[in-house]
Every structure is written in structure tokens, then in C-alpha cells.
Motif scaffolding. Structure first.
Motif, mmCIF file in Angstrom:
data_model
loop_
_atom_site.group_PDB
_atom_site.id
_atom_site.type_symbol
_atom_site.label_atom_id
_atom_site.label_comp_id
_atom_site.label_asym_id
_atom_site.label_seq_id
_atom_site.Cartn_x
_atom_site.Cartn_y
_atom_site.Cartn_z
ATOM 1 N N GLY A 11 0.786 -1.230 0.000
ATOM 2 C CA GLY A 11 0.000 0.000 0.000
ATOM 3 C C GLY A 11 0.815 1.275 0.000
ATOM 4 N N PHE A 12 2.125 1.172 -0.086
ATOM 5 C CA PHE A 12 2.985 2.351 -0.081
ATOM 6 C C PHE A 12 3.251 2.816 -1.508
ATOM 7 C CE2 PHE A 12 4.114 0.467 3.976
ATOM 8 C CZ PHE A 12 4.134 1.572 4.806
ATOM 9 N N HIS A 13 3.325 4.127 -1.688
ATOM 10 C CA HIS A 13 3.692 4.740 -2.961
ATOM 11 C C HIS A 13 4.568 5.948 -2.651
ATOM 12 C CE1 HIS A 13 0.814 2.333 -5.174
ATOM 13 N NE2 HIS A 13 -0.066 2.606 -4.221
ATOM 14 N N TYR A 14 5.460 6.259 -3.576
ATOM 15 C CA TYR A 14 6.247 7.477 -3.391
ATOM 16 C C TYR A 14 6.232 8.283 -4.674
ATOM 17 C CZ TYR A 14 10.306 5.557 -5.886
ATOM 18 O OH TYR A 14 11.150 5.047 -6.834
ATOM 19 N N GLU A 15 6.397 9.580 -4.506
ATOM 20 C CA GLU A 15 6.395 10.507 -5.618
ATOM 21 C C GLU A 15 7.583 11.444 -5.457
ATOM 22 O OE1 GLU A 15 3.695 14.186 -7.335
ATOM 23 O OE2 GLU A 15 2.983 13.009 -5.640
ATOM 24 N N GLN A 16 8.411 11.493 -6.465
ATOM 25 C CA GLN A 16 9.544 12.411 -6.454
ATOM 26 C C GLN A 16 9.080 13.710 -7.091
ATOM 27 O OE1 GLN A 16 12.998 10.851 -8.365
ATOM 28 N NE2 GLN A 16 14.307 12.483 -7.637
ATOM 29 N N ARG A 17 9.166 14.770 -6.337
ATOM 30 C CA ARG A 17 8.671 16.069 -6.810
ATOM 31 C C ARG A 17 9.802 16.874 -7.430
ATOM 32 N NH1 ARG A 17 4.921 17.239 -1.548
ATOM 33 N NH2 ARG A 17 3.383 15.645 -2.027
ATOM 34 N N GLY A 18 9.438 17.897 -8.167
ATOM 35 C CA GLY A 18 10.401 18.720 -8.901
ATOM 36 C C GLY A 18 11.344 19.506 -8.008
ATOM 37 N N ASP A 19 10.943 19.796 -6.783
ATOM 38 C CA ASP A 19 11.803 20.585 -5.895
ATOM 39 C C ASP A 19 12.781 19.725 -5.097
ATOM 40 O OD1 ASP A 19 9.969 19.376 -4.260
ATOM 41 O OD2 ASP A 19 9.397 21.181 -3.181
ATOM 42 N N GLY A 20 12.885 18.438 -5.429
ATOM 43 C CA GLY A 20 13.837 17.564 -4.760
ATOM 44 C C GLY A 20 13.279 16.821 -3.565
ATOM 45 N N THR A 21 12.028 17.026 -3.245
ATOM 46 C CA THR A 21 11.422 16.302 -2.131
ATOM 47 C C THR A 21 10.803 15.003 -2.627
ATOM 48 O OG1 THR A 21 9.290 17.386 -2.358
ATOM 49 C CG2 THR A 21 10.893 18.427 -0.885
ATOM 50 N N VAL A 22 10.640 14.071 -1.694
ATOM 51 C CA VAL A 22 9.993 12.799 -1.978
ATOM 52 C C VAL A 22 8.844 12.661 -0.990
ATOM 53 C CG1 VAL A 22 10.253 10.293 -1.991
ATOM 54 C CG2 VAL A 22 12.116 11.731 -2.798
ATOM 55 N N ALA A 23 7.642 12.449 -1.515
ATOM 56 C CA ALA A 23 6.459 12.265 -0.672
ATOM 57 C C ALA A 23 6.100 10.787 -0.667
ATOM 58 C CB ALA A 23 5.299 13.081 -1.204
ATOM 59 N N ILE A 24 5.964 10.201 0.527
ATOM 60 C CA ILE A 24 5.581 8.801 0.674
ATOM 61 C C ILE A 24 4.165 8.762 1.219
ATOM 62 C CG2 ILE A 24 6.115 6.601 1.773
ATOM 63 C CD1 ILE A 24 8.986 7.609 2.138
ATOM 64 N N THR A 25 3.305 7.964 0.570
ATOM 65 C CA THR A 25 1.933 7.797 1.036
ATOM 66 C C THR A 25 1.672 6.335 1.344
ATOM 67 O OG1 THR A 25 1.096 7.521 -1.214
ATOM 68 C CG2 THR A 25 1.064 9.754 -0.306
ATOM 69 N N HIS A 26 0.737 6.097 2.238
ATOM 70 C CA HIS A 26 0.312 4.746 2.588
ATOM 71 C C HIS A 26 -1.200 4.700 2.488
ATOM 72 C CE1 HIS A 26 -0.331 1.337 5.548
ATOM 73 N NE2 HIS A 26 0.364 0.814 4.554
ATOM 74 N N HIS A 27 -1.696 3.929 1.539
ATOM 75 C CA HIS A 27 -3.132 3.844 1.249
ATOM 76 C C HIS A 27 -3.741 5.226 1.031
ATOM 77 C CE1 HIS A 27 -3.293 -0.436 1.851
ATOM 78 N NE2 HIS A 27 -2.713 -0.304 3.020
ATOM 79 N N GLY A 28 -3.025 6.076 0.297
ATOM 80 C CA GLY A 28 -3.531 7.391 -0.062
ATOM 81 C C GLY A 28 -3.313 8.485 0.967
ATOM 82 N N ARG A 29 -2.833 8.142 2.149
ATOM 83 C CA ARG A 29 -2.583 9.158 3.176
ATOM 84 C C ARG A 29 -1.095 9.460 3.271
ATOM 85 N NH1 ARG A 29 -6.223 7.670 8.422
ATOM 86 N NH2 ARG A 29 -8.169 8.421 7.539
ATOM 87 N N SER A 30 -0.784 10.708 3.508
ATOM 88 C CA SER A 30 0.615 11.113 3.623
ATOM 89 C C SER A 30 1.272 10.432 4.819
ATOM 90 C CB SER A 30 0.693 12.631 3.792
ATOM 91 O OG SER A 30 2.029 13.022 3.942
ATOM 92 N N ALA A 31 2.419 9.797 4.572
ATOM 93 C CA ALA A 31 3.139 9.106 5.639
ATOM 94 C C ALA A 31 4.459 9.791 5.972
ATOM 95 C CB ALA A 31 3.400 7.650 5.250
ATOM 96 N N ALA A 32 5.116 10.386 4.982
ATOM 97 C CA ALA A 32 6.392 11.060 5.227
ATOM 98 C C ALA A 32 6.737 11.948 4.041
ATOM 99 C CB ALA A 32 7.508 10.046 5.441
ATOM 100 N N THR A 33 7.518 12.982 4.319
ATOM 101 C CA THR A 33 8.084 13.834 3.281
ATOM 102 C C THR A 33 9.572 13.951 3.566
ATOM 103 O OG1 THR A 33 6.028 15.079 3.104
ATOM 104 C CG2 THR A 33 7.989 16.101 2.178
ATOM 105 N N LEU A 34 10.363 13.588 2.585
ATOM 106 C CA LEU A 34 11.819 13.599 2.748
ATOM 107 C C LEU A 34 12.416 14.686 1.866
ATOM 108 C CD1 LEU A 34 12.299 9.745 2.436
ATOM 109 C CD2 LEU A 34 12.065 11.070 4.533
ATOM 110 N N ARG A 35 13.445 15.344 2.387
ATOM 111 C CA ARG A 35 14.095 16.434 1.657
ATOM 112 C C ARG A 35 15.611 16.249 1.683
ATOM 113 N NH1 ARG A 35 9.999 18.407 4.695
ATOM 114 N NH2 ARG A 35 8.418 19.642 3.638
ATOM 115 N N GLY A 36 16.258 16.813 0.718
ATOM 116 C CA GLY A 36 17.722 16.875 0.689
ATOM 117 C C GLY A 36 18.406 15.529 0.671
ATOM 118 N N ALA A 37 19.418 15.400 1.533
ATOM 119 C CA ALA A 37 20.231 14.188 1.570
ATOM 120 C C ALA A 37 19.407 12.960 1.963
ATOM 121 C CB ALA A 37 21.386 14.368 2.547
ATOM 122 N N ARG A 38 18.426 13.146 2.840
ATOM 123 C CA ARG A 38 17.574 12.013 3.225
ATOM 124 C C ARG A 38 16.784 11.492 2.034
ATOM 125 N NH1 ARG A 38 15.319 11.359 8.884
ATOM 126 N NH2 ARG A 38 13.866 10.266 7.577
ATOM 127 N N ALA A 39 16.288 12.389 1.196
ATOM 128 C CA ALA A 39 15.552 11.985 -0.001
ATOM 129 C C ALA A 39 16.468 11.219 -0.952
ATOM 130 C CB ALA A 39 14.952 13.202 -0.693
#
Length: 76
Positions: free
Chosen positions: A6-34
Motif C-alpha cells: 500500500g505504499f507509494h512514493y512521488e519524487q517532486r520537482g523541488d527535490g522532495t519525496v512524498a511517501i503515502t500509505h493507502h492514499g494518506r501522507s506518511a512522510a516527506t523527505l528532503r535533501g540528503a535524506r531523499a
């Protein structure tokens, strides 16, 4: 223990990565962590990696053991 799903991730244009679980936001990663996350997803099981990075992997015995009186040690 069942495999995570049920996990999905989306790499955004500003360098962040958004992780969702069953459609709900689970985490947002930026910079070196992303960057580290993306490298790890490419080299391993993506669902397991996302579950570990979001902390959503305690569904079985781990959660029950944390609640056992012997393991509480004053924490709640």
C-alpha cells in the motif's frame, strides 16, 4: 508477519519525496535524506524500504511485545 503493501512514493520537482500509505501522507523527505531513500528503494524491496522509512512496520509481535509489562520499564 505479512509483507508491507500500500505504499507509494512521488519524487517532486523541488527535490522532495512524498511517501503515502493507502492514499494518506506518511512522510516527506528532503535533501540528503531523499537521496538516500531513492538509492535504497532502487536497490531493495520498495514496499519494505518505505515501511521502514515511515516507521509503519510494527504490525505484528513487535507492537505486542512493546506493551508487555516486562518491556515497559516506566515508559508509556
Amino acid at each position: 508477519m505479512p509483507r508491507p503493501s500500500g505504499f507509494h512514493y512521488e519524487q517532486r520537482g523541488d527535490g522532495t519525496v512524498a511517501i503515502t500509505h493507502h492514499g494518506r501522507s506518511a512522510a516527506t523527505l528532503r535533501g540528503a535524506r531523499a537521496d538516500r531513500f531513492l538509492a535504497e528503494v532502487e536497490s531493495g524491496d520498495a514496499q519494505l524500504v518505505m515501511a521502514r522509512w515511515t516507521g509503519a512496520y510494527r504490525f505484528g509481535n513487535e507492537r505486542q511485545a512493546r506493551q508487555h509489562p516486562r518491556n515497559r520499564s516506566g515508559r508509556r
